[in-house]
Design a protein around this motif. Sequence first.
Motif, PDB file in Angstrom:
ATOM      1  N   PRO A   1      74.422 -11.521   3.111  1.00 52.32           N
ATOM      2  CA  PRO A   1      75.075 -12.604   4.029  1.00 52.32           C
ATOM      3  C   PRO A   1      75.676 -13.605   3.409  1.00 52.32           C
ATOM      4  N   LEU A   2      77.014 -14.094   4.119  1.00 47.82           N
ATOM      5  CA  LEU A   2      77.722 -15.094   3.784  1.00 47.82           C
ATOM      6  C   LEU A   2      77.045 -16.234   3.364  1.00 47.82           C
ATOM      7  N   VAL A   3      76.268 -16.607   4.244  1.00 45.45           N
ATOM      8  CA  VAL A   3      75.317 -17.972   4.068  1.00 45.45           C
ATOM      9  C   VAL A   3      74.597 -17.961   2.761  1.00 45.45           C
ATOM     10  N   GLU A   4      74.168 -16.816   2.431  1.00 42.81           N
ATOM     11  CA  GLU A   4      73.359 -16.568   1.034  1.00 42.81           C
ATOM     12  C   GLU A   4      74.209 -17.058  -0.073  1.00 42.81           C
ATOM     13  N   TYR A   5      75.457 -16.385  -0.023  1.00 39.26           N
ATOM     14  CA  TYR A   5      76.562 -16.579  -1.058  1.00 39.26           C
ATOM     15  C   TYR A   5      76.815 -17.904  -1.084  1.00 39.26           C
ATOM     16  N   ALA A   6      76.984 -18.617  -0.010  1.00 37.76           N
ATOM     17  CA  ALA A   6      77.400 -19.968  -0.029  1.00 37.76           C
ATOM     18  C   ALA A   6      76.512 -21.236  -0.483  1.00 37.76           C
ATOM     19  N   VAL A   7      75.258 -20.800  -0.310  1.00 35.62           N
ATOM     20  CA  VAL A   7      74.118 -21.439  -0.691  1.00 35.62           C
ATOM     21  C   VAL A   7      74.353 -21.310  -2.654  1.00 35.62           C
ATOM     22  N   GLY A   8      74.487 -20.141  -3.045  1.00 34.42           N
ATOM     23  CA  GLY A   8      74.631 -19.808  -4.174  1.00 34.42           C
ATOM     24  C   GLY A   8      75.775 -20.705  -4.952  1.00 34.42           C
TER      25      GLY A   8
ATOM     26  N   ALA B   1      68.918 -13.536   5.472  1.00 28.31           N
ATOM     27  CA  ALA B   1      69.107 -14.284   4.249  1.00 28.31           C
ATOM     28  C   ALA B   1      68.164 -14.896   3.521  1.00 28.31           C
ATOM     29  N   ARG B   2      68.130 -14.584   2.157  1.00 24.76           N
ATOM     30  CA  ARG B   2      67.283 -15.225   1.251  1.00 24.76           C
ATOM     31  C   ARG B   2      67.607 -16.565   1.167  1.00 24.76           C
ATOM     32  N   LEU B   3      66.896 -17.592   1.871  1.00 21.49           N
ATOM     33  CA  LEU B   3      67.367 -19.005   1.511  1.00 21.49           C
ATOM     34  C   LEU B   3      66.176 -19.816   1.078  1.00 21.49           C
ATOM     35  N   ASP B   4      65.417 -19.171   0.384  1.00 22.16           N
ATOM     36  CA  ASP B   4      64.191 -19.980  -0.570  1.00 22.16           C
ATOM     37  C   ASP B   4      64.895 -21.314  -1.065  1.00 22.16           C
TER      38      ASP B   4
END
Length: 199
Positions: A35-42, A67-70
Amino acid sequence: MTHEEDQVAGLLLAAGGGRRLGGRPKALLEHRGRPLVEYAVGVLRAAGCTRVHVVLGARADAVRERARLDGCVLVDNPEWESGMGSSLRAGLGSLAGTGARAALVSLVDQPGIGPRAVARVLAAHQDDTSLVSATYDGVRGHPVLFGAAHWAGVAASATGDRGARAYLKEHEAAITLVECGDVAEAYDIDTEDDLGHLE
């Protein structure tokens, strides 16, 4: 200047409902298999933000599930439909009392802006009064860094889809501009045509 990483929180605005994408939440669009949100956090983490707050809105439950947002602080914006301003307010509000001295604001729908551009903006942080913006061939864009001294003013003027635009316009003379056009592309994923940018 001590530990920018500890003092500057990454603030990812990821609440949009993707109205022009047939109602597909931008956070859940796929990019490089995730998911794009996971990419953006990365991207924020790779640039040096150790603390990342993510503002969720459209289909927040599905985003949390998929999304993995740990390690991120997830902030719900129940008013996400009113536009980006409400997400910015919710995000800045979530930073109160965390010890963060600045917020580095990025948007979930700009995957062409990678760690190198974000790191440049981060490096320009000096103190609570810092106001920093990336530019692309001289045009102001994201990410934008707001020292804590600006948070109340930004929150007060953030309405509808304008986000911090009005505040930045008023304080133009104080903004440190950081050119990033050589290392990033500032396109938005807004319409079906833009989906071609996703990998």
